[in-house]
Design an enzyme around this catalytic site. Structure first.
Site, PDB file in Angstrom:
ATOM      1  N   LYS A 265       0.833  -1.201   0.000  1.00 61.77           N
ATOM      2  CA  LYS A 265       0.000   0.000   0.000  1.00 61.77           C
ATOM      3  C   LYS A 265       0.871   1.255   0.000  1.00 61.77           C
ATOM      4  O   LYS A 265       0.599   2.215  -0.717  1.00 61.77           O
ATOM      5  CB  LYS A 265      -0.945  -0.010   1.218  1.00 61.77           C
ATOM      6  CG  LYS A 265      -2.091  -0.989   1.029  1.00 61.77           C
ATOM      7  CD  LYS A 265      -2.868  -1.262   2.292  1.00 61.77           C
ATOM      8  CE  LYS A 265      -3.856  -2.411   2.057  1.00 61.77           C
ATOM      9  NZ  LYS A 265      -4.492  -2.908   3.269  1.00 61.77           N
TER      10      LYS A 265
ATOM     11  N   GLN B  73      -4.690  -1.722   9.496  1.00 60.49           N
ATOM     12  CA  GLN B  73      -4.549  -3.031   8.858  1.00 60.49           C
ATOM     13  C   GLN B  73      -5.168  -4.119   9.744  1.00 60.49           C
ATOM     14  O   GLN B  73      -4.848  -4.226  10.923  1.00 60.49           O
ATOM     15  CB  GLN B  73      -3.052  -3.326   8.616  1.00 60.49           C
ATOM     16  CG  GLN B  73      -2.780  -4.592   7.849  1.00 60.49           C
ATOM     17  CD  GLN B  73      -3.301  -4.554   6.412  1.00 60.49           C
ATOM     18  OE1 GLN B  73      -3.240  -3.546   5.729  1.00 60.49           O
ATOM     19  NE2 GLN B  73      -3.855  -5.669   5.965  1.00 60.49           N
TER      20      GLN B  73
ATOM     21  N   ASP C 228     -11.221   3.290   3.944  1.00 58.01           N
ATOM     22  CA  ASP C 228     -11.560   1.869   3.824  1.00 58.01           C
ATOM     23  C   ASP C 228     -13.074   1.674   3.744  1.00 58.01           C
ATOM     24  O   ASP C 228     -13.556   0.599   3.363  1.00 58.01           O
ATOM     25  CB  ASP C 228     -11.029   1.115   5.056  1.00 58.01           C
ATOM     26  CG  ASP C 228      -9.916   0.162   4.690  1.00 58.01           C
ATOM     27  OD1 ASP C 228      -9.726  -0.086   3.493  1.00 58.01           O
ATOM     28  OD2 ASP C 228      -9.246  -0.344   5.613  1.00 58.01           O
TER      29      ASP C 228
END
Ligand code: NAP
Length: 385
Positions: A91, A135, A158
């Protein structure tokens, strides 16, 4: 607030001269797909993802040229899981490639709930950070729900914040962000000119991160959606009715060719390792659909790997760019530190009220209901006295 890019931009469909996709059987589920992103009936997810990254990089460069600022993404990782570390590295590298600034917090496995929340709050009030990602999975001693809920809704790239998911579920409302993998599935369908309006869609799987948001996104596009899960009976006959199948069960080759209506589109989210002694690693990845069987019947199908996989990071980058643009152009203000304190009385409700312009009238309804409940409680209490 524009929600356009949160749930995909249908204007961005790339079309080419129609080519018919051969499919056995007389009744095809969908008109022949035609797209620069298909090879025969196989959808090229890598090519779609590359296009989205290119578009994102161009928009980041525009912002930089005009405002001398770039969007920023903060990735929080707790612990030493090798797979999580690999994803986080990917990422950060992807951010670099499109010109997005990367911020990071690597916390030890032993980090406390308060320490993780402190890091999230710091990024919430950092004006150079426009997207925050924690994460997953987190170590077991941490409260995932509380940590994800502490991310400022305006920076929830997200798309997992309950307010964003709630707005995704509501008619006439749009989230600031929708979850990346399901948005990636919609982009694949849109950019391959596969119509969704009025079509029957079956989503296999109902997880918070893939199945459920995918079903909500299909519903927003006017598909008629059925969700299958581990307790679904006779799934085969339900799937056989679908014009669009989204397979997200995490079960290797669950969907067979005989389950597929000729001409249907299959978006295979599954990523399952199966033993393969011919590979150096001793395994290979397969999807939730039996690729060879389904390819012979489907109008369009994503391969695994090379289908949905590359889309997730591409959409994360786009969500971050969209968020950066909102803040950098002044459409949104960076939250102040005390406003984002998890569990604070000045937390979500006060922000709902403050952001009524962005979040829409339902927040007022929610706030009104709470005030009414409080008033009712006071009446009951005074009558008892
Ligand atoms: P998950 O949290 O394990 O959820 C699986 C869902 O499938 C659940 O809703 C479960 O039903 C349902 N299910 C399981 N077995 C089933 C069966 N035999 N028949 C019908 N439904 C069944 O998994 P996830 O996180 O959604 O991920 C799904 C797959 O996508 C995995 O292979 C994962 O690796 C992959 N994935 C790929 C990406 C990407 O970027 N390509 C991103 C995320 C996930 P219940 O609710 O009843 O338990």
């Amino acid at each position: 607030m524009s929600s356009e890019s949160a749930i995909g931009n249908s204007a961005a469909v790339v079309s080419a001269a129609p080519t018919s996709v051969p499919s056995p059987g007389s009744s095809t589920a969908l008109p022949p797909a035609a797209s620069l992103f298909m090879k025969g009936n196989v959808i090229d997810g890598k090519a779609v993802a590359a296009k989205i990254r290119e578009e994102t990089a161009a928009k980041v460069a525009e912002l930089k040229a005009k405002y001398s600022r770039v969007p920023g993404l903060a990735v929080v990782i707790v612990g030493e899981r090798k797979d999580s570390q690999t994803y986080v590295r990917m990422k950060r590298k992807a951010c670099e490639e499109v010109g997005i600034a990367s911020f990071g917090a690597d916390l030890p496995e032993t980090a406390t709930q308060e320490e993780v929340l402190e890091v999230v709050r710091g990024f919430n009030s950092n004006p150079d950070v426009h997207g925050i990602l924690v994460q997953l999975p987190l170590p077991k001693h941490l409260d995932e729900q509380a940590i994800l809920g502490a991310i400022s809704v305006e920076k929830d790239v997200d798309g997992f914040h309950p307010l964003n998911i709630g707005r995704l579920a509501m008619k006439g409302r749009e989230p600031l962000f929708a979850p990346c993998t399901p948005v990636g599935c919609m982009e694949l369908l849109e950019r391959c000119n596969i119509p969704m309006k009025g079509k029957r869609a079956v989503v296999v799987g109902r997880s918070n991160i893939v199945g459920m948001p995918a079903a909500l996104l299909l519903n927003k596009r006017d598909a008629t959606v059925t969700i299958c899960h581990s307790a679904t009976k006779d799934m085969e006959s339900i799937v056989r009715q679908a014009d669009i199948i989204i397979a997200a069960a995490g079960q290797a080759q669950l969907v067979k060719g005989s389950w597929v209506k000729p001409g249907a589109a299959i978006i295979d989210v599954g990523t399952n390792p199966v033993d393969d002694p011919t590979k150096t690693a001793g395994y290979r990845l397969v999807g939730d659909a039996d690729f060879e069987e389904c390819k012979a019947v489907a109008g369009a199908i994503t391969p695994v790997p090379g289908g949905v996989g590359p889309m997730t990071i591409a959409i994360l980058l786009r969500n971050t760019q969209v968020s950066g643009e909102r803040f950098i152009t002044g459409k949104l203000q960076c939250p102040v530190a005390e406003d984002t304190t998890a569990g604070s009385r000045k937390g979500p409700l006060s922000r709902l009220l403050k952001d009524k312009e962005q979040l829409g009238p339902w927040s007022l309804v929610a706030a009104g209901s709470l005030l009414a409940a409080g008033a009712l409680q006071r009446v009951i209490t005074s009558r008892r006295q």
